[in-house]
Design an enzyme around this catalytic site. Sequence first.
Site, PDB file in Angstrom:
ATOM      1  N   ASP A  66       1.752 -19.818   1.999  1.00 28.40           N
ATOM      2  CA  ASP A  66       2.648 -18.673   1.925  1.00 28.40           C
ATOM      3  C   ASP A  66       1.938 -17.451   1.351  1.00 28.40           C
ATOM      4  O   ASP A  66       0.932 -17.563   0.653  1.00 28.40           O
ATOM      5  CB  ASP A  66       3.858 -18.996   1.041  1.00 28.40           C
ATOM      6  CG  ASP A  66       4.872 -19.869   1.745  1.00 28.40           C
ATOM      7  OD1 ASP A  66       4.572 -20.384   2.834  1.00 28.40           O
ATOM      8  OD2 ASP A  66       5.982 -20.044   1.190  1.00 28.40           O
ATOM      9  N   ASP A  67       2.524 -16.287   1.662  1.00 20.85           N
ATOM     10  CA  ASP A  67       2.214 -15.001   1.025  1.00 20.85           C
ATOM     11  C   ASP A  67       0.921 -14.353   1.494  1.00 20.85           C
ATOM     12  O   ASP A  67       0.477 -13.369   0.897  1.00 20.85           O
ATOM     13  CB  ASP A  67       2.191 -15.116  -0.505  1.00 20.85           C
ATOM     14  CG  ASP A  67       3.537 -15.532  -1.071  1.00 20.85           C
ATOM     15  OD1 ASP A  67       4.528 -15.534  -0.314  1.00 20.85           O
ATOM     16  OD2 ASP A  67       3.598 -15.864  -2.267  1.00 20.85           O
ATOM     17  N   HIS A 118       7.150 -14.654   7.185  1.00 21.65           N
ATOM     18  CA  HIS A 118       7.583 -14.823   5.786  1.00 21.65           C
ATOM     19  C   HIS A 118       8.299 -13.557   5.307  1.00 21.65           C
ATOM     20  O   HIS A 118       8.244 -13.218   4.124  1.00 21.65           O
ATOM     21  CB  HIS A 118       6.381 -15.141   4.907  1.00 21.65           C
ATOM     22  CG  HIS A 118       6.712 -15.788   3.591  1.00 21.65           C
ATOM     23  ND1 HIS A 118       7.676 -16.759   3.458  1.00 21.65           N
ATOM     24  CD2 HIS A 118       6.190 -15.597   2.342  1.00 21.65           C
ATOM     25  CE1 HIS A 118       7.731 -17.143   2.194  1.00 21.65           C
ATOM     26  NE2 HIS A 118       6.859 -16.445   1.492  1.00 21.65           N
ATOM     27  N   HIS A 122       9.204  -9.629   1.507  1.00 20.11           N
ATOM     28  CA  HIS A 122       9.351 -10.778   0.613  1.00 20.11           C
ATOM     29  C   HIS A 122      10.554 -10.661  -0.331  1.00 20.11           C
ATOM     30  O   HIS A 122      10.457 -10.950  -1.524  1.00 20.11           O
ATOM     31  CB  HIS A 122       8.062 -10.980  -0.215  1.00 20.11           C
ATOM     32  CG  HIS A 122       7.878 -12.380  -0.710  1.00 20.11           C
ATOM     33  ND1 HIS A 122       8.303 -12.781  -1.957  1.00 20.11           N
ATOM     34  CD2 HIS A 122       7.307 -13.473  -0.149  1.00 20.11           C
ATOM     35  CE1 HIS A 122       7.984 -14.056  -2.137  1.00 20.11           C
ATOM     36  NE2 HIS A 122       7.386 -14.503  -1.049  1.00 20.11           N
ATOM     37  N   TYR A 159      10.770 -17.697  -1.562  1.00 18.68           N
ATOM     38  CA  TYR A 159      11.353 -18.486  -2.659  1.00 18.68           C
ATOM     39  C   TYR A 159      12.164 -19.686  -2.150  1.00 18.68           C
ATOM     40  O   TYR A 159      12.839 -20.351  -2.937  1.00 18.68           O
ATOM     41  CB  TYR A 159      12.242 -17.619  -3.560  1.00 18.68           C
ATOM     42  CG  TYR A 159      11.645 -16.297  -3.911  1.00 18.68           C
ATOM     43  CD1 TYR A 159      10.608 -16.192  -4.847  1.00 18.68           C
ATOM     44  CD2 TYR A 159      12.088 -15.123  -3.297  1.00 18.68           C
ATOM     45  CE1 TYR A 159      10.047 -14.966  -5.162  1.00 18.68           C
ATOM     46  CE2 TYR A 159      11.528 -13.892  -3.605  1.00 18.68           C
ATOM     47  CZ  TYR A 159      10.502 -13.815  -4.537  1.00 18.68           C
ATOM     48  OH  TYR A 159       9.949 -12.601  -4.844  1.00 18.68           O
ATOM     49  N   HIS A 212      -0.258 -21.656  -1.416  1.00 24.08           N
ATOM     50  CA  HIS A 212      -0.237 -20.196  -1.375  1.00 24.08           C
ATOM     51  C   HIS A 212      -1.650 -19.651  -1.276  1.00 24.08           C
ATOM     52  O   HIS A 212      -2.613 -20.360  -1.529  1.00 24.08           O
ATOM     53  CB  HIS A 212       0.454 -19.624  -2.628  1.00 24.08           C
ATOM     54  CG  HIS A 212       1.897 -19.978  -2.726  1.00 24.08           C
ATOM     55  ND1 HIS A 212       2.333 -21.219  -3.156  1.00 24.08           N
ATOM     56  CD2 HIS A 212       3.020 -19.256  -2.444  1.00 24.08           C
ATOM     57  CE1 HIS A 212       3.655 -21.248  -3.126  1.00 24.08           C
ATOM     58  NE2 HIS A 212       4.104 -20.073  -2.712  1.00 24.08           N
TER      59      HIS A 212
END
Length: 248
Positions: A66-67, A118, A122, A159, A212
């Site tokens: 992620d991210d 994603h 965010h 999240y 991540h």
Amino acid sequence: MFQLILFADLPAIYDIRGASPLLDSNMSQFLDTWRTKTITPIKSGEYKNVIVNGDTTKKNIALTFDDAPDKNNTAHLLNILKTHHIKAAFFMIGSTMNDTNATVVKRASDEGHLVLNHTFTHPRLTNLDESNITAQLDQAATRIETITGHYPILYRPPYGSINPLVIETVNTHGLTTVLWSLDSLDWTLKDSDAVVENVVSNIRNGDIILMHRNPTSVRALSSIIEKLTERGYTFLRLDELLGIKAYR
């Protein structure tokens, strides 16, 4: 229309795992509460088209990050994955795909990894109304398509934050919500050895592993791959693990 999930008749929907003695009691309680609140409506069928894990009968697993993107950590992760000949899924944030980072986004796609949605900035989607949820997902997907040529239909909520409105909205737009069944905890543990121990000790058939693009994941990734390979697990790309399409 929902995607056909080829393993739908196979057991089972997993609980979400991930633990470490390095977590304090408040964080452990927070995670337990979130996991129960999230997994219960999925198991009951209240939330449709929400994926937690793959086929539980085979020793196949998938890595997800992620991210992304960022210039350094994402590139390091790609280098490690290339060394081990593994394809992963990167859930990327649209607003960070600027001129500096577009190259690493294109590289991830060109090297056979999935570049997935994603959201654009965010946010917690549960704090938004339907139009803003839609905008977050469409803007990110459009940015991804501009760079890679592929419009993703798999997304991961920031999240892991979902509610009935989020699920109804994304399903209406033909997207599939992909969560995870094993949290590496690389986002809260700064000790890469603890991250490795957490993943290796909790792994199960069909796990979708959450990681991540951060320095902890970079330090932990090679050991995770090597240890799980030694235990007989095969790393599949997320769409292959799930038997569904990743792109429109």
